[in-house]
Write an enzyme that holds these catalytic residues in place. Structure first.
Site, PDB file in Angstrom:
ATOM      1  N   ARG A   7       0.834  -1.196   0.000  1.00  0.00           N
ATOM      2  CA  ARG A   7       0.000   0.000   0.000  1.00  0.00           C
ATOM      3  C   ARG A   7       0.877   1.258   0.000  1.00  0.00           C
ATOM      4  NH1 ARG A   7      -3.549  -1.369   5.246  1.00  0.00           N
ATOM      5  NH2 ARG A   7      -1.574  -2.388   5.750  1.00  0.00           N
ATOM      6  N   LYS A  64       1.807   1.918   7.435  1.00  0.00           N
ATOM      7  CA  LYS A  64       2.121   1.095   8.600  1.00  0.00           C
ATOM      8  C   LYS A  64       3.092   1.794   9.540  1.00  0.00           C
ATOM      9  CE  LYS A  64       0.829  -2.296   9.561  1.00  0.00           C
ATOM     10  NZ  LYS A  64      -0.365  -2.541  10.423  1.00  0.00           N
ATOM     11  N   TYR A  89      -0.815   4.394  10.879  1.00  0.00           N
ATOM     12  CA  TYR A  89      -1.227   3.381  11.850  1.00  0.00           C
ATOM     13  C   TYR A  89      -0.036   3.093  12.752  1.00  0.00           C
ATOM     14  CZ  TYR A  89      -5.430   2.335   9.103  1.00  0.00           C
ATOM     15  OH  TYR A  89      -6.634   2.426   8.446  1.00  0.00           O
ATOM     16  N   HIS A 112      -0.524   1.346  16.402  1.00  0.00           N
ATOM     17  CA  HIS A 112      -0.790   0.149  17.220  1.00  0.00           C
ATOM     18  C   HIS A 112       0.274   0.002  18.313  1.00  0.00           C
ATOM     19  CE1 HIS A 112      -3.949  -0.953  14.441  1.00  0.00           C
ATOM     20  NE2 HIS A 112      -3.104  -0.900  13.433  1.00  0.00           N
ATOM     21  N   GLU A 129      -5.599   4.860  13.904  1.00  0.00           N
ATOM     22  CA  GLU A 129      -6.604   3.993  14.533  1.00  0.00           C
ATOM     23  C   GLU A 129      -7.267   4.597  15.754  1.00  0.00           C
ATOM     24  OE1 GLU A 129      -2.631   2.716  16.401  1.00  0.00           O
ATOM     25  OE2 GLU A 129      -3.362   3.392  14.443  1.00  0.00           O
ATOM     26  N   ASP A 155      -2.530  -7.056  15.168  1.00  0.00           N
ATOM     27  CA  ASP A 155      -1.725  -5.831  15.247  1.00  0.00           C
ATOM     28  C   ASP A 155      -1.914  -5.108  16.566  1.00  0.00           C
ATOM     29  OD1 ASP A 155      -4.274  -4.953  14.713  1.00  0.00           O
ATOM     30  OD2 ASP A 155      -3.787  -4.036  12.784  1.00  0.00           O
TER      31      ASP A 155
END
Length: 377
Positions: free
Chosen positions: A15, A75, A94, A96, A118, A270
């Site tokens: 991505r 990511k 993101y 996490h 997120e 994740d």
């Protein structure tokens, strides 16, 4: 503002954080968009397209880090990327963090301002930047699970939807949120025997209204959950606690008692995973066998369909990227409580309470580091 877009380096991640069309939108607002050469290749976007839409091509990741004020990714930054971040930069991606102590510690040490997709909250209280990838992952979880049940993959040799005269596979979905709803849609559509478990009765009522007798719903309790899991051919872990580590709803002892060669797909991996025997895997090596149960625990599932995922992600993130660039990060977060809710690390402090609690760290309210009155906020 100078906005940097990097080529993702996480294993099998194709991505990209911004399409050429998105770059054109930001350039039209008066910003410079600097994209690493080849960053869009995996999703089917060429450097020439970015140039045509007004972006500037950087020959290396280091060049992007050296010049960008705002770094937008898909990511979480890998170790070599974290080492290149500086305290005057804003990272929007993101993260996490609750299940990643090493990343958290290094971002705190680097002094970077890190905003987690997120954790951004929408006007209706939802998670608008998590939702599109949850939709993709929920739908993919059934595809992946069906594949895991094939005997060539180590599974029970069960067809998800069965055939006339042969019962379909039993699919149990833990959680009826965005991931769970999309998993239900796919599993029901394929003709599986589907049960969804959630602790929120209103969620179960909504799913029951939508799918009717094609779906079984169970209120989450220890006994009901264990009975359903032990009788399942496929278990989908779709549990989310905003910003926090996922709870282990399926214990090791439960996995030991599951049907031989049944399968689990832990979409919550994740965030640490909601199945105790789960550990992160990659698209290159997506599965492993634990206690005779096939485990699929890829931490970036939507990366397998990068073009679809890139468009879906950008539709959600672009308005926030524009807001950060137009107003400046601090003013954008001061004026938008939902965006401010995504602030996870700032000025060497953890500003997301769930992350601080999960990792045993001290917490500083984002309003405090942004210079806002706590009562006014």
């Amino acid at each position: 503002m100078r906005i940097g877009i990097l080529k993702e380096i996480k294993s099998e991640e194709r991505r990209v954080a911004l399409t050429p069309g998105g770059a054109a939108d930001l350039v039209g607002r008066g910003h410079q968009v600097l994209v690493e050469r080849g960053c869009g290749d995996g999703a089917g976007f060429t450097d020439e397209e970015y140039i045509t839409h007004g972006a500037t091509i950087a020959d290396s990741a280091q060049s992007v880090f050296d010049q960008a004020d705002l770094i937008v990714k898909v990511k979480e930054p890998q170790a070599e990327e974290r080492a290149r971040l500086s305290e005057d930069q804003v990272l929007f991606t993101y993260l996490h963090l609750a299940a990643d102590a090493a990343q958290t510690a290094e971002l705190v040490e680097r002094g970077v301002t890190a905003i987690a997709y997120e954790s951004v909250v929408g006007p209706n209280g939802g998670l608008p930047l998590l939702a599109p990838m949850s939709q993709v992952a929920g739908r993919m979880s059934i595809q992946a699970g069906a594949h895991c049940l094939e005997s060539s993959q180590g599974g029970r040799g069960v067809l998800l939807g069965g055939v006339p005269g042969v019962a379909p596979a039993r699919v149990v979905i833990l959680g009826g949120g965005v991931v769970g709803r999309n998993a239900v849609q796919m599993a029901v559509g394929l003709g599986a025997d589907v049960t969804v478990i959630d602790r929120d009765v209103s969620v179960l009522e909504d799913l029951n209204s939508r799918f009717g007798s094609a779906l079984h719903t169970l209120h989450s309790s220890g006994g009901a959950l264990e009975e359903a899991v032990l009788g399942a051919d496929l278990v989908i872990g779709a549990v989310l606690v905003r910003g926090a580590r996922a709870p282990h709803l399926v214990t090791t002892e439960m996995v030991k008692q599951m049907r031989p060669r049944s399968a689990v797909v832990d979409v919550a991996i994740d965030q640490g995973g909601c199945i105790e025997t789960s550990r992160p895997t990659t698209h290159a090596n997506p599965t492993y066998l634990a206690y005779d149960v096939v485990h699929y625990c890829v931490a970036n599932m939507p990366g397998a369909v990068p073009r679809t995922s890139t468009f879906a992600l950008e539709h959600a993130t672009l308005p926030y990227i524009a807001m950060l660039a137009d107003l400046g990060p601090r003013e954008a977060m001061r004026s938008n409580p939902g965006l401010r809710a995504g602030l996870s690390i700032c000025q060497g402090q953890v500003t997301e309470p769930a992350v601080a609690e999960s990792l045993g760290l001290s917490f500083t309210a984002p309003e405090e580091v942004l210079g806002l009155s706590l009562t006014a906020a």
